[in-house]
Design an enzyme around this catalytic site. Structure first.
Site, PDB file in Angstrom:
ATOM      1  N   ILE A   1      -4.827  -9.418   1.090  1.00  0.00           N
ATOM      2  CA  ILE A   1      -5.637  -9.476   2.199  1.00  0.00           C
ATOM      3  C   ILE A   1      -6.788  -8.530   2.425  1.00  0.00           C
ATOM      4  O   ILE A   1      -7.367  -8.252   3.356  1.00  0.00           O
ATOM      5  CB  ILE A   1      -4.597  -8.890   3.324  1.00  0.00           C
TER       6      ILE A   1
ATOM      7  N   ALA B   1       4.484  -3.376   4.613  1.00  0.00           N
ATOM      8  CA  ALA B   1       5.342  -2.267   4.171  1.00  0.00           C
ATOM      9  C   ALA B   1       5.133  -1.611   2.915  1.00  0.00           C
ATOM     10  O   ALA B   1       5.652  -1.059   2.439  1.00  0.00           O
ATOM     11  CB  ALA B   1       6.812  -2.938   4.322  1.00  0.00           C
ATOM     12  N   SER B   2       3.526  -1.675   2.754  1.00  0.00           N
ATOM     13  CA  SER B   2       3.078  -0.692   1.696  1.00  0.00           C
ATOM     14  C   SER B   2       4.070  -1.357   0.406  1.00  0.00           C
ATOM     15  O   SER B   2       4.405  -0.343  -0.412  1.00  0.00           O
ATOM     16  CB  SER B   2       3.195   0.743   1.793  1.00  0.00           C
TER      17      SER B   2
ATOM     18  N   ALA C   1       3.940   4.491  -9.951  1.00  0.00           N
ATOM     19  CA  ALA C   1       3.253   4.334  -8.669  1.00  0.00           C
ATOM     20  C   ALA C   1       4.150   4.449  -7.692  1.00  0.00           C
ATOM     21  O   ALA C   1       5.284   4.312  -7.770  1.00  0.00           O
ATOM     22  CB  ALA C   1       2.580   2.955  -8.883  1.00  0.00           C
TER      23      ALA C   1
ATOM     24  N   GLU D   1      -0.289   2.012   3.719  1.00  0.00           N
ATOM     25  CA  GLU D   1      -0.270   2.422   5.240  1.00  0.00           C
ATOM     26  C   GLU D   1      -0.284   4.016   5.453  1.00  0.00           C
ATOM     27  O   GLU D   1      -0.542   4.332   6.681  1.00  0.00           O
ATOM     28  CB  GLU D   1       1.266   1.806   5.699  1.00  0.00           C
TER      29      GLU D   1
END
Lengths: 158, 282, 332, 459
Positions: free
Chosen positions: C45, C86-87, C285, C290
């Protein structure tokens, strides 16, 4: 229906338009030049920015007939020689794009600035870009890119 | 271009003739920054457009002891004009705060006036500059003070066959001072919640030709006549400035809208006037 | 007139759909020249998930970033991904890519182990070659290895991978559950000027520090953080879809009424990352998307309090609301 | 082995196509013969549609098709399918789609909308969630305005005993916070292009952030795979047996194709346009494109619903928070959407990054006559973060304690449990705050700078 004659990115064009048709609609729907985007259609977001006879305009609220006999430059037209414009290169090297939807308009706004003022200060850049909304980047890398492009190219032009 | 839907007038005479022939069907198109928004949002369906952008109505010049600005001059042209800078610096400041660069490049000063938004920045500044406007039709011309031009939000004294030809400003003389302030919801490309424009001349410490105007606090851009008169011929000090600022706020009749409440507008327009006067009379 | 204030706030944000059960999957196939096609279901996105997942694939496969194509075009070809929300993509799809790459390596190692006189366990993949760990000179290039598997062994050099946290419904009485993999952390510092006569808040500086775990691509992570800071600023000061809440009187209908920050509104931003590896994320990671937009608003509100002693408990802190609060404080 | 690619500032995969204007977004896909779609939306906030007549629109030259609820095979979708694609009877928010037209161009499409005749009996809406919770409030939905989590009107999560905690506390600090309604404001609005393919299949060019998610929903709505759809099953998140969000067959009949997406931020996690363009493409057998206007996007798309968050903290003189009660009221709009999920997510992380031994959260999700709220960046956690972080400063002020010290004192450390009893394995608040303090030029006392999350040594 009025006939509109204009030059777009160096090419002479003739199109039939209605009197209320916007320049953006002509570019996208009649000429299939797709880099200018419709983000708001009210001149508030700048995604449709193009350069009309040397002046930055929001093509969505520029009546197409106003461009009669004039020259329009879009993002497609600034690297016509096949080489990236210094601004394009700077946007790439400085990671200034995210979703990319504002990018064409943003680069055109930056180009209009550099054409007028090859060495803008950071506040001048921010002011010049303030009609181009970007929701992804927070503008930092965009402003840095314009700084970089102006530093590399003292006489930045197309 | 002779198409009946879109008529690009080559001079003001053509524009007037076409307008008198078309009547209410036609809209005058200058930059289109307001008109096209209305069209794109399907709020307006003009049958005919009379385009005045190439009619030579965009000259900015000093003529007969006045600064004359053609109604079709863009905001950018106004900002870049040396004549405006020399004689109406306040207008430069106000035009700089209109919309974005792309809007200023194509939007016109005449459009800013004729659109008659209560929050119009250029119109507010022009009130403070004591502007007159010249209206023209196929039948003749008339000049009126800008403060008498507006009759309500989006409403003016313009007759259906009339168009705004030019704006006429007195040349500044002596030690002229001015100030422009705007409070908005953000720092750029924003309509003011309230704006203030002031122009005056200092003559040995005495305030002359005081004109205070306010935007977005009344049904039209507002010339604060009482407040202006209060300061006329007097020496400004802190308490007088406060009184004048309060008087200016008292002249307003703001409304609640998405940008702010009437209460807030009343609160801040006085503050803006006070700040401008304090800086301008130093 | 103007009063200066400083404030800060922190925050944390979970990774993945709360409650789990949200898979991401990946497929990698190798071309005989050693380049790779990574097929995912995750949507880019603009955040750059193709970039990040290509980096992970390249790292795992021991090839260059430019040698990885990413395909996420459609739902017929792409494997399942719950979505870019939701990251979750870097962490969950990243692990799926690692698992897919592992399977590719298994195919390759099995194919070439005889040539290298070693068992698959004795081999490693790095910098475009497969080599014997103990004797790195015994090696074969990845293109040669893929070529052998494809043309000599006749096997497809393909790997599949998935990653998912099993659903955790929760105890009906206490609500106890394990809703997420882990958390990312944020800390934001703000400096503001408050105009006591107009209520206008000018944010002068935002410093944002995140623990996003291992940062896969620092440029993209900065981009997320900078965009998040601008969005957090908008939330703090200007954005409101229902300005007359709860009445619907003044619903904004255009970008001239719904304000988002322009280039002029965003103050100087300083972004920093500390990289404390997460337990289970790809290379340690965590997430960045968000959580980068949440702590600005309270930091700014705390800075306003430091400046003028009012608590803006209702956002956004518009000039009008700030001025009202100042007047109420004066009256009290 | 040192990392070779990970950790590098690799140039963006699509960067070159963005800067040259070659990135193609859904609105840039031009297929000859594509029809323009526009929706007829409810002019009222709440009402009952008594009749709808689309015949005049259908008979207009240039109109290829008009759809109403009668054309929707399964007229309900959502996480717990309760939202109609097109209104059948009950209108629950202004702008709710009632019908949609596909026409040869935008002008004709708009003109067709003007010829649709509906008879609506307007009813009194309710916008304020606090009012909506009152027993005599106008009903947004027949079952009531408060979402029921099983037998309770709120999502409940607790650990320890808050009553005991409040009894022991030296101070009680309570405040209500409000987080506003926000619009994602991605520069690209909702756009969908549905193209009928051979064999009755359909390709939908979509801006979806979650294509597989939407594929399941579309399969359920369109029923292209037959009737065996929308079985009862355990909802993955609520744990309740309900209709599933996804269709059980037909996922091979629809292909969701995505190009560049002009920003999401959570605004493209719900179906907005794809279901309606799909229905029109099937009905007209022609490609159908719908691009929302910015006005539609701002007024009628999903958005971050507003939240009221009330926090009551029991705090000791030394700064330890020993009890916390949180009541949140989420204004979710007219449908469930992700709202029930949001109430859960909110409550799971309402600790903030702090250890609170006794905590109880009650998360209400209230229906009002507004467009449905949905996910937005920081989803369900941003309102809690705002409330908790301002609350922390308020507590510090009340105790006369440095707000940094207060946060270090309560920081979540390795092995601590959140309210969900999830054990934090790798927290790093302490280190993140230390790094911020350094960057901001704040000198923290040594005992704070020496702390680590790993050691779990509380100060």
């Amino acid at each position: 229906m009025p006939v509109l004659e204009l030059k777009v990115n160096g090419n002479d064009c003739q199109v039939l338009v209605e009197h209320t048709t916007s320049l953006l609609e002509v570019l996208r729907e009649k000429l299939m030049i797709l880099s200018p985007k419709m983000g708001c259609n009210t001149g508030d977001c700048g995604a449709c920015s193009v350069i009309l006879d040397g002046m930055l305009v929001h093509s969505c609220i520029t009546p197409a007939m106003v461009a009669s006999g004039k020259e329009v430059i879009t993002l497609e037209g600034i690297s016509a020689s096949g080489e990236l414009h210094p601004l394009q290169k700077a946007f790439q090297d400085n990671h200034a794009t995210q979703c990319g939807f504002c990018t064409p308009g943003m680069i055109m706004a930056a180009k209009a600035l550099l054409d007028e003022n090859p060495k803008p200060t950071e506040p001048q850049i921010k002011k010049a870009l303030s009609g181009n909304l970007c929701r992804c980047t927070g503008y930092k890398k965009i402003v840095e890119s314009v700084m970089a492009a102006s530093a590399d190219n003292p006489a930045s032009g197309s | 271009m002779t198409n009946s839907d879109f008529f690009a007038a080559r001079d003001i005479h053509e524009a007037c003739t076409r307008l008198s022939q078309s009547g209410k069907e036609a809209h005058i198109l200058a930059g289109g920054t307001d008109l096209m928004v209305a069209i794109n949002r399907r709020r307006l369906f003009p049958h005919k457009l009379i385009y005045i952008g190439q009619s030579g109505m965009d000259a900015i010049e000093v003529k007969d002891g006045h600064l004359v600005i053609g109604a079709a001059a863009t905001h950018t042209a106004v900002i870049q004009s040396k004549a405006v800078k020399d004689h109406a610096g306040l207008l430069v400041d106000a035009c700089c705060s209109i919309g974005s660069k792309a809007i200023r490049n194509i939007g016109t000063i005449g459009g800013n006036i004729c659109n008659a938004s209560p929050a119009a920045d250029a119109a507010t500044a022009l009130l403070a500059l004591g502007a007159e406007v010249k209206l023209v039709s196929a039948h003749g011309e008339r000049a009126i003070a800008l403060k008498d031009f507006f009759t309500g939000p989006g409403e003016t004294v313009l007759q259906p066959d009339e168009l705004l030809k030019e704006i006429i400003l007195p040349l500044t003389k002596g030690d002229s001072r001015w100030g422009w302030l705007k409070v908005g919801q953000r720092k750029a490309d924003v309509i003011g919640i309230a704006t203030a424009a002031v122009s005056l001349r200092l003559e040995h410490g005495t305030c002359r030709d005081v004109r205070i105007a306010l935007g977005a606090v009344a049904p039209t851009p507002l010339f604060a006549a009482k407040a202006s008169a209060m300061l006329e011929g007097r020496t400004a000090d802190e308490s007088l400035i406060s009184e004048v600022a309060q008087a200016a706020a008292d002249e307003t009749s703001p409304i609640d809208d998405a940008r702010g409440s009437a209460w807030y507008r009343k609160q801040i327009c006085g503050v803006l006037v006070k700040r401008i006067l304090t800086a301008a009379t130093k | 007139m103007k009063k200066r204030g400083k404030g800060f706030a922190v925050g944390f944000y979970p990774i993945g759909l709360s409650g789990g059960g949200d898979p991401s999957q990946a497929i990698i196939k190798m071309k005989p020249d050693g380049t790779a096609d990574l097929t995912i279901g995750s949507v880019d996105i603009g955040q750059g998930c193709r970039t990040v997942l290509a980096q992970i694939a390249a790292e795992e496969l021991g090839i260059g970033y430019e040698q990885v194509n990413v395909h996420n075009t459609d739902t017929d070809t792409g494997p399942f991904c719950m979505g870019s929300f939701a990251s979750r993509v870097t962490y969950i799809a990243g692990n799926a890519v690692i698992n897919a790459a592992k399977e590719v390596k298994e195919v390759l190692l099995k194919s070439v182990c005889a040539n290298l006189n070693a068992s698959p366990e004795e081999l490693e993949v790095a910098r475009g070659i497969i080599r014997v760990k103990a004797d790195p000179d015994r090696c074969i290039s990845i293109p040669d290895a893929v070529g052998k598997a494809t043309f000599a062994d006749g096997v497809p050099v393909v790997g599949r991978g998935a990653s998912m946290k099993p659903p955790s419904g929760g105890d009906p009485e206490t609500g106890a559950c394990e809703p997420c993999y882990t958390m990312s952390y944020a800390a934001v510092y703000a400096e503001v000027d408050v105009d006591t006569e107009t209520g206008v808040v000018d944010v002068l500086k935002l410093i944002c520090v995140y623990d996003a775990g291992r940062v896969i691509n620092p440029a993209l992570a900065e981009g997320q953080a900078e965009g998040g800071a601008a969005m957090g600023l908008g939330a703090a000061l200007m954005e409101n879809r229902i300005p007359d809440y709860p009445k619907m009187t003044y619903s904004p209908e255009s970008f001239y009424e719904y304000m988002i920050p322009t280039a002029m509104d965003v103050p100087p931003l300083e972004i920093g990352f500390i990289e404390i590896p997460s337990d289970g994320g790809p290379y340690g990671a965590r997430a960045i998307g968000e959580m980068s937009a949440n702590a600005q608003a309270p930091a700014i509100v705390n800075a306003i309090h430091d400046a003028v002693g009012i608590w803006m408990t209702s956002m956004p802190a518009t000039p009008e609301k700030v001025l009202r609060a100042l007047r109420e404080k004066d009256a009290a | 082995m040192a990392l070779e690619v990970v950790g590098k500032r690799a140039l963006k995969y699509d960067g070159m196509s963005h800067i040259t204007g070659q990135s193609r977004y859904v609105d840039d896909i031009l297929i000859p013969g594509t029809l323009t779609v526009k929706a007829f939306r409810s002019p009222v906030h709440k009402g009952r549609m008594k009749s709808i007549d689309t015949s005049k629109a259908e008979n207009m030259p240039g109109v290829a098709g008009v759809i109403t609820y009668r054309d929707v095979p399964h007229n309900a979708y959502g996480m717990e399918p309760d939202q109609p694609v097109l209104v059948e009877k009950d209108i629950r928010y202004k702008g709710e789609p009632i019908a949609a037209v596909a026409a040869i161009n935008e002008k004709v499409a708009y003109a067709a909308l003007d010829r649709i005749v509906v008879d609506i009996e307007e009813e009194e809406p309710v916008f304020d969630p606090l009012k909506a919770m009152e027993p005599d409030a106008p009903k947004v939905r027949p079952e009531g305005n408060v979402y029921m989590f099983g037998s309770e009107p709120f999502k409940k999560v607790y650990i320890g005993d808050i009553d005991e905690g409040f009894r022991k506390a030296d101070h009680i600090i309570e405040e209500t916070y409000f987080y506003p309604d926000m619009e994602h404001s991605a520069l690209e609005t909702q756009v969908s292009l549905a193209v009928p393919e051979a064999m009755g299949k359909l390709t939908i060019y979509t801006v979806s952030q979650a294509r597989n998610f939407h594929l399941g929903m579309l399969a359920g709505i369109l029923k292209l795979g037959g009737d065996a759809l929308q079985c009862e099953c355990i909802n993955e998140w609520s744990g309740k047996t309900r209709s599933s969000w996804r269709g059980k067959t037909g996922m091979n009949r629809v292909r969701l194709e995505g190009y560049a997406v002009g920003g999401g931020f959570g605004g493209k996690n719900e179906l907005h346009a794809d279901h309606i363009t799909a229905l029109l493409a099937l009905k007209t057998a022609r490609p159908c494109k719908w691009r929302w206007t910015r006005e539609e996007e701002l007024l009628y798309s999903t958005h971050r619903g507003p939240w009221y968050v009330t926090i009551k903290d029991g705090v000791m003189n030394d700064g330890r928070i020993i009890a916390r009660y949180v009541k949140s009221i989420h204004d979710g709009g007219a449908y469930i959407g992700f709202n029930a999920y949001a109430a859960g997510k909110f409550s799971y992380f309402v600790n903030g990054p702090y250890y609170v031994p006794n905590l109880r959260c009650e998360g209400y999700c209230v229906f009002t006559n507004k467009p449905v709220a949905s996910t937005m960046r920081g989803f369900a956690v941003a309102p809690g973060t705002f409330a908790v972080e301002v609350q922390m400063h308020k507590i510090a002020e009340k105790l006369g304690m440095d707000p940094w010290e207060l946060r270090f004192k309560n920081a979540i450390l390795k092995g601590d449990q959140l309210v969900t009893r999830q054990v934090m394995k790798d927290p790093s608040l302490v280190e993140t705050m230390q790094a911020l303090a350094k960057r901001a030029g704040v000198t923290l006392p040594d005992h704070l700078m020496r702390m680590t999350s790993e050691s779990n040594q509380r100060i």
